[in-house]
Design a protein around this motif. Structure first.
Motif, mmCIF file in Angstrom:
data_model
loop_
_atom_site.group_PDB
_atom_site.id
_atom_site.type_symbol
_atom_site.label_atom_id
_atom_site.label_comp_id
_atom_site.label_asym_id
_atom_site.label_seq_id
_atom_site.Cartn_x
_atom_site.Cartn_y
_atom_site.Cartn_z
ATOM 1 N N GLY A 66 0.823 -1.207 0.000
ATOM 2 C CA GLY A 66 0.000 0.000 0.000
ATOM 3 C C GLY A 66 0.854 1.253 0.000
ATOM 4 N N ILE A 67 0.229 2.360 -0.326
ATOM 5 C CA ILE A 67 0.974 3.609 -0.494
ATOM 6 C C ILE A 67 1.641 4.074 0.805
ATOM 7 N N TRP A 68 0.972 3.902 1.939
ATOM 8 C CA TRP A 68 1.573 4.339 3.205
ATOM 9 C C TRP A 68 2.748 3.453 3.602
ATOM 10 N N GLN A 69 2.632 2.157 3.359
ATOM 11 C CA GLN A 69 3.764 1.263 3.622
ATOM 12 C C GLN A 69 4.934 1.619 2.707
ATOM 13 N N GLU A 70 4.626 1.900 1.459
ATOM 14 C CA GLU A 70 5.673 2.297 0.516
ATOM 15 C C GLU A 70 6.376 3.557 1.016
#
Length: 133
Positions: A66-70
């Motif tokens: 996901g974008i936040w993990q990235e």
């Protein structure tokens, strides 16, 4: 995407990040103090480089999360590269001449070492998936 294209955009992102870093540090120094402003300027610069790198340097590749993990993984990578930068500079300054010219050269060597770690981490670990995988 070619390696040359990826490296070119990575360098452009780095220059943009430096400009953002200095601008935010300068703008917030009197409000947050030199250390608080430095933390904010690092986050702003890392965010700017993340946006360029994910859309240009590593276009056609994904982190597979996901974008936040990235984003959090990217920040961790940038911190790692920053530590390599500081360690390289510190070692050279400790071991060799500390004249202003040599210190400037050590800053460049540290920057190159940190950039190498950041690029390899981003290209080989974070953005290792081709879109659609």
């Amino acid at each position: 995407m070619t390696l040359r294209h990826s490296l070119l955009w990575f360098g452009i992102a780095g220059i943009l990040g430096l400009v953002v870093d200095i601008a935010v540090l300068t703008a917030l120094r009197d409000v947050l103090g030199v250390y608080g402003a430095r933390a904010a300027s690092f986050l702003a610069a890392a965010t700017a480089t993340w946006l360029v790198n994910r859309h240009r340097s590593f276009a056609g590749r994904s982190a597979g999360v996901g974008i936040w993990q990235e984003y959090l993984r990217y920040l961790g990578l940038m911190l790692g590269g920053g530590l390599v930068n500081l360690a390289t500079y510190s070692f050279l300054a400790w071991r060799f001449s500390q004249t202003p010219l040599w210190l400037a050269i050590y800053v460049g060597a540290g920057s190159l070492a940190g950039m190498t770690v950041n690029y390899l981490g981003a290209s080989q670990w974070l953005y290792r998936h081709k879109n659609g995988e």
